[in-house]
Design a protein around this motif. Structure first.
Motif, short mmCIF file in Angstrom:
data_model
loop_
_atom_site.label_atom_id
_atom_site.label_comp_id
_atom_site.label_asym_id
_atom_site.label_seq_id
_atom_site.Cartn_x
_atom_site.Cartn_y
_atom_site.Cartn_z
N LYS A 171 0.82 -1.21 0.00
CA LYS A 171 0.00 0.00 0.00
C LYS A 171 0.85 1.27 0.00
O LYS A 171 0.59 2.21 -0.77
CB LYS A 171 -0.93 0.00 1.21
CG LYS A 171 -1.80 1.24 1.30
CD LYS A 171 -2.59 1.29 2.59
CE LYS A 171 -3.32 2.61 2.72
NZ LYS A 171 -4.01 2.75 4.02
N ASP A 172 1.88 1.32 0.85
CA ASP A 172 2.73 2.51 0.90
C ASP A 172 3.42 2.76 -0.43
O ASP A 172 3.62 3.92 -0.83
CB ASP A 172 3.79 2.37 2.00
CG ASP A 172 3.18 2.46 3.40
OD1 ASP A 172 2.01 2.88 3.50
OD2 ASP A 172 3.87 2.12 4.37
N LEU A 173 3.78 1.69 -1.13
CA LEU A 173 4.41 1.84 -2.43
C LEU A 173 3.42 2.43 -3.45
O LEU A 173 3.80 3.26 -4.28
CB LEU A 173 4.93 0.50 -2.94
CG LEU A 173 5.58 0.50 -4.32
CD1 LEU A 173 6.79 1.43 -4.34
CD2 LEU A 173 5.99 -0.91 -4.74
N LEU A 174 2.16 2.02 -3.36
CA LEU A 174 1.14 2.56 -4.26
C LEU A 174 1.01 4.08 -4.06
O LEU A 174 0.88 4.82 -5.03
CB LEU A 174 -0.20 1.89 -4.03
CG LEU A 174 -0.39 0.50 -4.66
CD1 LEU A 174 -1.73 -0.09 -4.25
CD2 LEU A 174 -0.29 0.58 -6.18
N GLU A 175 1.02 4.53 -2.83
CA GLU A 175 0.94 5.97 -2.57
C GLU A 175 2.11 6.69 -3.22
O GLU A 175 1.94 7.75 -3.84
CB GLU A 175 0.92 6.23 -1.06
CG GLU A 175 -0.37 5.82 -0.37
CD GLU A 175 -0.40 6.24 1.08
OE1 GLU A 175 0.58 6.90 1.53
OE2 GLU A 175 -1.38 5.93 1.78
N GLU A 176 3.29 6.11 -3.12
CA GLU A 176 4.48 6.73 -3.70
C GLU A 176 4.42 6.75 -5.21
O GLU A 176 4.82 7.71 -5.85
CB GLU A 176 5.73 5.96 -3.24
CG GLU A 176 7.03 6.49 -3.82
CD GLU A 176 8.22 5.68 -3.36
OE1 GLU A 176 8.89 5.07 -4.21
OE2 GLU A 176 8.48 5.64 -2.14
N ARG A 177 3.89 5.66 -5.79
CA ARG A 177 3.89 5.52 -7.24
C ARG A 177 2.77 6.32 -7.93
O ARG A 177 2.92 6.75 -9.06
CB ARG A 177 3.73 4.05 -7.62
CG ARG A 177 4.86 3.15 -7.15
CD ARG A 177 6.11 3.36 -7.93
NE ARG A 177 5.97 2.92 -9.30
CZ ARG A 177 6.84 3.20 -10.26
NH1 ARG A 177 7.87 3.97 -10.01
NH2 ARG A 177 6.65 2.76 -11.50
N LEU A 178 1.65 6.52 -7.24
CA LEU A 178 0.49 7.13 -7.87
C LEU A 178 0.35 8.63 -7.62
O LEU A 178 -0.39 9.31 -8.32
CB LEU A 178 -0.80 6.44 -7.40
CG LEU A 178 -0.91 4.93 -7.70
CD1 LEU A 178 -2.25 4.41 -7.23
CD2 LEU A 178 -0.71 4.64 -9.17
N TYR A 179 1.06 9.14 -6.62
CA TYR A 179 0.91 10.54 -6.27
C TYR A 179 2.27 11.22 -6.25
O TYR A 179 3.28 10.62 -5.86
CB TYR A 179 0.27 10.70 -4.89
CG TYR A 179 -1.15 10.16 -4.81
CD1 TYR A 179 -2.24 10.97 -5.07
CD2 TYR A 179 -1.38 8.82 -4.48
CE1 TYR A 179 -3.54 10.48 -5.00
CE2 TYR A 179 -2.68 8.32 -4.41
CZ TYR A 179 -3.74 9.14 -4.68
OH TYR A 179 -5.02 8.65 -4.62
N SER A 180 2.30 12.49 -6.64
CA SER A 180 3.54 13.26 -6.51
C SER A 180 3.68 13.72 -5.07
O SER A 180 2.71 13.74 -4.31
CB SER A 180 3.50 14.47 -7.45
OG SER A 180 2.55 15.42 -7.00
#
Length: 227
Positions: A171-180
């Motif tokens: 989940k934390d990786l998704l936040e990093e990958r999907l948002y600036s």
């Protein structure tokens, strides 16, 4: 896909960021070399667009510093007004993957960036799982032969998950990958995004679903009657 744009001219920086966001990329920006290096040290990017004429250092210094970051050398396309042959040779010898002169055509820059990503292993061939097909370049999604309309962020989430399926995406990786890093992300932003995509997949008759691995993240799984 997530890219970093290092450009000190604010108007051009914003133009590049907005263009690539519309094309399905998550984009971080930096206005000088120090910010660029700090971003490379803290985040893994699929590629970087780098201006050479930065206010605090030469772009070549950023190019060389990227090799010392925890994520290794980030594929890089140079943007510069310097048309001297020696400048192009120096940057390519320092590890740049491509070099474009200003002024430039945005669609050509995109094509060159995608070519660099293909060479680095981030290929743009069609992704498919079950009866779902996804075209990364066009963001075109089809389920059982019918077009599935997704928002930009939903298609970014789907791509991230399809690329690693059936493995779990943290989940934390998704936040990093999907948002600036300049975007405000609410505590339940990812959960809400996953929920919307899950509903759209189910409504379209997709034979895959999104499984929640509590406390960890999400993964693509065959559709189940209890999903």
């Amino acid at each position: 896909m997530k890219i970093l744009v290092v450009e000190d001219v604010l108007s051009l920086q914003e133009l590049l960021a907005e263009y690539f966001k519309r094309r399905g990329f998550a984009v971080d920006t930096a206005k000088n070399g120090i910010e660029g290096i700090q971003a490379l040290q803290s985040t893994r990017y699929d590629a970087m667009i780098l201006d050479l004429g930065l206010p605090d250092m030469d772009g070549e210094d950023v190019l060389q510093a990227r090799a010392q970051t925890p994520h290794g050398p980030t594929p890089c396309v140079i943007l510069s007004a310097r048309d001297a042959l020696q400048s192009r040779i120096a940057c390519l010898n320092a590890g740049a993957d491509d070099y474009m002169l200003k002024p430039f055509d945005m669609s050509e820059l995109e094509a060159r960036l995608r070519a660099v990503l293909r060479r680095s292993g981030n290929v743009f061939h069609q992704l498919h799982h079950g009866n779902l097909k996804f075209e990364p370049a066009s963001r075109h999604t089809v389920v059982a032969g019918q077009v599935l309309h997704l928002s930009r962020r939903e298609s970014m989430l789907l791509e991230e998950m399809l690329r690693v399926a059936p493995r779990i995406v943290i989940k934390d990786l998704l936040e990093e990958r999907l948002y600036s890093y300049t975007e405000s992300v609410t505590l339940n932003a990812i959960e809400a995004l996953v929920s919307r995509l899950r509903r759209k997949l189910a409504a379209a008759g997709a034979d895959i679903g999104i499984d929640t691995v509590r406390g960890v993240g999400y993964r693509i799984v065959p559709n189940r009657s209890d999903a």
